[in-house]
Design a protein around this motif. Structure first.
Motif, mmCIF file in Angstrom:
data_model
loop_
_atom_site.group_PDB
_atom_site.id
_atom_site.type_symbol
_atom_site.label_atom_id
_atom_site.label_comp_id
_atom_site.label_asym_id
_atom_site.label_seq_id
_atom_site.Cartn_x
_atom_site.Cartn_y
_atom_site.Cartn_z
ATOM 1 N N VAL A 73 0.867 -1.174 0.000
ATOM 2 C CA VAL A 73 0.000 0.000 0.000
ATOM 3 C C VAL A 73 0.901 1.220 0.000
ATOM 4 O O VAL A 73 1.737 1.391 0.897
ATOM 5 C CB VAL A 73 -0.932 0.042 1.220
ATOM 6 C CG1 VAL A 73 -1.902 1.215 1.094
ATOM 7 C CG2 VAL A 73 -1.696 -1.255 1.371
ATOM 8 N N CYS A 74 0.738 2.052 -1.015
ATOM 9 C CA CYS A 74 1.566 3.252 -1.152
ATOM 10 C C CYS A 74 0.756 4.470 -0.730
ATOM 11 O O CYS A 74 -0.373 4.665 -1.190
ATOM 12 C CB CYS A 74 2.023 3.405 -2.610
ATOM 13 S SG CYS A 74 2.998 4.904 -2.916
ATOM 14 N N ILE A 75 1.315 5.281 0.148
ATOM 15 C CA ILE A 75 0.681 6.529 0.554
ATOM 16 C C ILE A 75 1.471 7.692 -0.013
ATOM 17 O O ILE A 75 2.700 7.740 0.077
ATOM 18 C CB ILE A 75 0.548 6.631 2.088
ATOM 19 C CG1 ILE A 75 -0.252 7.886 2.456
ATOM 20 C CG2 ILE A 75 1.902 6.582 2.791
ATOM 21 C CD1 ILE A 75 -0.641 7.942 3.929
ATOM 22 N N THR A 76 0.747 8.597 -0.647
ATOM 23 C CA THR A 76 1.382 9.761 -1.251
ATOM 24 C C THR A 76 0.516 10.979 -0.983
ATOM 25 O O THR A 76 -0.471 10.923 -0.260
ATOM 26 C CB THR A 76 1.608 9.514 -2.760
ATOM 27 O OG1 THR A 76 2.306 10.630 -3.322
ATOM 28 C CG2 THR A 76 0.307 9.307 -3.505
ATOM 29 N N GLY A 77 0.883 12.106 -1.570
ATOM 30 C CA GLY A 77 0.111 13.321 -1.344
ATOM 31 C C GLY A 77 0.237 14.256 -2.522
ATOM 32 O O GLY A 77 0.332 13.788 -3.659
ATOM 33 N N GLY A 78 0.333 15.528 -2.199
ATOM 34 C CA GLY A 78 0.773 16.222 -1.010
ATOM 35 C C GLY A 78 1.940 15.531 -0.300
ATOM 36 O O GLY A 78 2.617 14.680 -0.822
ATOM 37 N N GLU A 79 2.138 15.968 0.918
ATOM 38 C CA GLU A 79 3.186 15.395 1.757
ATOM 39 C C GLU A 79 2.538 14.475 2.799
ATOM 40 O O GLU A 79 1.829 14.941 3.700
ATOM 41 C CB GLU A 79 3.987 16.502 2.434
ATOM 42 C CG GLU A 79 4.956 16.033 3.511
ATOM 43 C CD GLU A 79 5.805 14.847 3.058
ATOM 44 O OE1 GLU A 79 5.870 13.857 3.801
ATOM 45 O OE2 GLU A 79 6.402 14.921 1.955
ATOM 46 N N PRO A 80 2.753 13.149 2.694
ATOM 47 C CA PRO A 80 2.036 12.210 3.563
ATOM 48 C C PRO A 80 2.321 12.378 5.045
ATOM 49 O O PRO A 80 1.476 12.029 5.872
ATOM 50 C CB PRO A 80 2.478 10.843 3.052
ATOM 51 C CG PRO A 80 3.698 11.078 2.248
ATOM 52 C CD PRO A 80 3.569 12.453 1.685
#
Length: 363
Positions: A76-83
C-alpha cells in the motif's frame, strides 16, 4: 479464511490468470493500492499543479472500503501532497500492519525527523521514495521551493544510520527525479551522492509540462543531451551500486509494439488500484480515467466498474481502447511532443519558440 500470506499468494495467482484471459469481472483483488491521502504540502514545486492549500484528506468511508482489499494486497503506497502532514498516518500504518501489507511512503523527505524515522522502522515500511530533483543545493532549492537540500541529505543520512544501528535493511530508500533541462546534467552527480548516503535506486521521470516556463524545460527539445545524461547516470549507478531506472532513450523508437502480438502485456487493471483524495478511483496511472468513487460506492462496485471491466476485456488485444493504445506509462513514445506537453496549443507555442532560436536543438 486462509492465513494472510496464503491469501495474498492465491490472489497473485488469480491476478495472473485473469490478465492472461482478459477477464473483465475480476474475482481477484488489487495487490498494490495507492492512496493520495491529502493534497496539502509544505513545498511549492515548480512543476506541480496540485492544490496544496487544500485541507481535504481522504475520508474515513473511503479508507473503510479500501480496507476490504488489504488482506489480499501486498503493498500500500501513501502519497500526497506530503504524507507526513496527513493527520491519520498512524492509523494508515495500523491498517497496513493489521493486514500484513508492506507500506510504501512517497515523500519530499523534509519531515523525516527523529519521530518519523522511528515510525518508519516500527511499522515495517518497505520503501521510502524521496523526491529529489537536483544534485546541488542551488538547483534542488529552486525546483523544490520551500525545501532545503542540505537538510534533506542530513535526514537521509540519519535514517540510514538508524537502520544500521538497528541492523535492518528496510525501509529501502529511493529517489524520484523529475528530469528537465535545468537539472539533467546533475543526475549523475545525484547518483554519486545517493551511493554514499544509503539510497539504493533512482527512478527518473520525464517532465510533463503544463505551463509555458515548464514547457521550455522539457527534454523533448533536448533529446541528444537527455540520452547522453541518462546513459551517464546509468554508468555512474553501476559504479556506485545504485539502480538507475531511466525512461526510454529518444534515439530508441518505437518503444513498444502496439498490437496484439506485443511481448509487453499490461497487468495494471487487475493488479493496482489508485484512490484520489476525493475518493475517486483511477483505472490506472496511464491516463485511462476514473471509474467509481469509494465515498459513495462499495469496493466491489469500484473494482468491477463497467469502465474498468471494459479496459480489462480489451487491453493487450487488437481491440484496445485509445487510452491503452496511447498509454503514457506502459508505452511511452518519447519522440512525440504530447507525451511531454499534453496541451496542444502550449506544445505548438513552445515548438515555435525553439524554432525561432538560432541553432535550435529541435526546430
Amino acid at each position: 479464511m486462509p492465513a494472510l500470506p496464503q491469501l495474498k499468494e492465491k490472489n497473485r495467482a488469480q491476478i495472473s490468470h485473469e490478465m492472461l484471459h482478459n477477464v473483465g469481472q475480476a474475482e481477484s483483488f488489487p495487490s498494490l493500492v495507492t492512496i493520495t491521502a491529502l493534497e496539502r504540502c509544505n513545498y511549492r514545486c515548480v512543476m506541480c499543479n496540485q492544490a496544496h492549500k487544500s485541507s481535504a484528506q481522504i475520508s474515513a468511508a473511503a479508507l473503510e472500503q479500501i480496507g476490504r482489499a488489504l488482506p489480499y494486497a501486498d503493498n500500500v503506497c501513501i502519497t500526497g501532497g506530503e504524507p507526513f502532514l496527513y493527520d491519520h498516518i498512524d492509523h494508515f500504518f495500523h491498517l497496513c500492519h493489521q493486514s500484513q501489507c508492506s507500506p510504501i511512503v512517497q515523500t519530499n523527505g523534509s519531515l523525516l525527523l527523529e519521530r518519523q524515522r522511528r515510525m518508519l522502522l516500527k511499522n515495517g515500511v518497505g520503501i521510502v521514495k524521496i523526491s529529489c530533483d537536483g544534485g546541488r543545493a542551488e538547483t534542488y532549492n529552486r525546483i523544490r521551493q520551500g525545501g532545503d537540500f542540505n537538510a534533506l541529505i542530513k535526514n537521509i543520512r540519519l535514517l540510514t544510520e538508524l537502520k544500521a544501528a538497528r541492523m535492518v535493511r528496510r525501509p529501502v530508500l529511493e529517489f524520484n527525479f523529475v528530469a528537465m533541462r535545468s537539472n539533467i546534467e546533475e543526475l549523475a552527480t545525484l547518483v554519486h551522492l545517493a551511493g554514499g548516503i544509503g539510497v539504493a535506486a533512482i527512478t527518473v521521470f520525464l517532465l510533463r509540462a503544463d505551463t509555458e516556463d515548464m514547457a521550455r524545460e522539457s527534454l523533448y527539445f533536448f533529446p541528444e543531451l537527455a540520452d547522453q545524461e541518462f546513459q551517464r547516470a546509468v554508468a555512474a549507478g553501476d559504479r556506485h551500486g545504485v539502480a538507475v531506472r531511466i525512461p526510454p532513450l529518444f534515439a530508441e523508437k518505437p518503444v513498444f509494439a502496439q498490437s496484439a502480438g506485443q511481448t509487453h502485456r499490461c497487468i495494471v487493471p487487475w493488479q493496482a488500484l489508485t484512490v484520489n483524495v476525493d475518493g475517486s478511483a483511477a483505472i490506472c496511472c496511464g491516463g485511462a480515467g476514473l471509474a467509481g468513487n469509494l465515498n459513495t460506492d462499495s469496493f466491489e462496485e469500484v473494482w468491477n466498474h463497467p469502465l474498468r471491466r471494459k479496459v480489462r476485456e480489451t487491453v493487450n488485444t487488437e481491440n484496445e481502447l485509445p487510452c491503452c493504445r496511447n498509454c503514457r506509462q506502459g508505452r511511452p513514445v518519447v519522440d512525440q511532443v504530447a507525451m511531454h506537453i499534453p496541451d496542444p496549443e502550449l506544445a505548438r507555442m513552445t515548438k515555435a519558440h525553439f524554432a525561432s532560436l538560432v541553432g535550435s536543438p529541435q526546430a
